[in-house]
Design a protein around this motif. Structure first.
Motif, PDB file in Angstrom:
ATOM      1  N   SER A 248       3.796  23.253  30.236  1.00  9.71           N
ATOM      2  CA  SER A 248       3.432  24.659  30.053  1.00  9.71           C
ATOM      3  C   SER A 248       2.439  24.804  28.905  1.00  9.71           C
ATOM      4  O   SER A 248       2.232  23.875  28.124  1.00  9.71           O
ATOM      5  N   GLU A 249       1.872  25.991  28.805  1.00 13.40           N
ATOM      6  CA  GLU A 249       0.991  26.288  27.669  1.00 13.40           C
ATOM      7  C   GLU A 249       1.776  26.218  26.364  1.00 13.40           C
ATOM      8  O   GLU A 249       1.252  25.744  25.350  1.00 13.40           O
ATOM      9  N   ASP A 250       3.023  26.675  26.383  1.00 17.12           N
ATOM     10  CA  ASP A 250       3.853  26.593  25.175  1.00 17.12           C
ATOM     11  C   ASP A 250       4.081  25.149  24.755  1.00 17.12           C
ATOM     12  O   ASP A 250       4.102  24.841  23.558  1.00 17.12           O
ATOM     13  N   ALA A 251       4.240  24.245  25.713  1.00 18.13           N
ATOM     14  CA  ALA A 251       4.414  22.822  25.394  1.00 18.13           C
ATOM     15  C   ALA A 251       3.143  22.256  24.771  1.00 18.13           C
ATOM     16  O   ALA A 251       3.209  21.450  23.846  1.00 18.13           O
ATOM     17  N   VAL A 252       1.982  22.678  25.251  1.00 16.12           N
ATOM     18  CA  VAL A 252       0.711  22.243  24.653  1.00 16.12           C
ATOM     19  C   VAL A 252       0.632  22.727  23.207  1.00 16.12           C
ATOM     20  O   VAL A 252       0.281  21.955  22.303  1.00 16.12           O
ATOM     21  N   ARG A 253       0.976  23.983  22.989  1.00 14.76           N
ATOM     22  CA  ARG A 253       0.958  24.528  21.622  1.00 14.76           C
ATOM     23  C   ARG A 253       1.930  23.767  20.718  1.00 14.76           C
ATOM     24  O   ARG A 253       1.603  23.438  19.573  1.00 14.76           O
ATOM     25  N   ALA A 254       3.142  23.498  21.225  1.00 15.23           N
ATOM     26  CA  ALA A 254       4.149  22.773  20.444  1.00 15.23           C
ATOM     27  C   ALA A 254       3.676  21.360  20.143  1.00 15.23           C
ATOM     28  O   ALA A 254       3.883  20.842  19.034  1.00 15.23           O
ATOM     29  N   TRP A 255       3.051  20.688  21.111  1.00 22.31           N
ATOM     30  CA  TRP A 255       2.508  19.335  20.935  1.00 22.31           C
ATOM     31  C   TRP A 255       1.467  19.337  19.814  1.00 22.31           C
ATOM     32  O   TRP A 255       1.498  18.493  18.918  1.00 22.31           O
TER      33      TRP A 255
END
Length: 128
Positions: A75-82
């Protein structure tokens, strides 16, 4: 031919372990299980082994010019968290989390790991 493993150089395995445990954790992967005394660190990326270690010739490790390793995010949230995990653990930004025009609008971000290797994480990246 299938890819079975990918190995990058690292001049500091402790820093690499912390960086990749954090960034891979943001993508839902388990921390490194390699014992501390081993001369490499390794993660299982769903059948592909990702390894880091010193250069075999004893020289300092350097990053590839033009080389980038891209990881898939859910998800986009996972990209941000990464991206955030990488910055917190010794990485530097090479591109903020956003829709990337060069990737047909897929959502992605870029980092350099503590040794300068360029990495990306994307969700929605399509081939072809």
């Amino acid at each position: 031919m299938l890819l079975k493993s990918l190995r990058l150089g690292s001049n500091d395995l402790a820093k690499s372990r912390a960086f990749y445990d954090a960034t891979f954790g943001a993508l839902g992967l388990a921390p490194c299980a390699t014992p501390e005394q081993y001369p490499i660190v390794m993660w299982d990326l769903g059948g592909v082994k990702f390894l880091l270690g010193p250069a075999r010739n004893g020289e300092p490790c350097t990053s590839a010019n033009g080389g980038t390793i891209i990881f898939e995010a859910e998800s986009e949230d996972a990209v941000r968290a990464w991206h955030a995990a990488g910055l917190t653990n010794g990485g530097t930004s090479e591109g903020e989390p956003e829709a990337k025009p060069q990737a047909r609008g897929a959502f992605g971000a870029y980092l350099r790991d503590p040794d300068g290797n360029k990495l990306g994480a994307y969700c929605g990246l399509q081939m072809g």
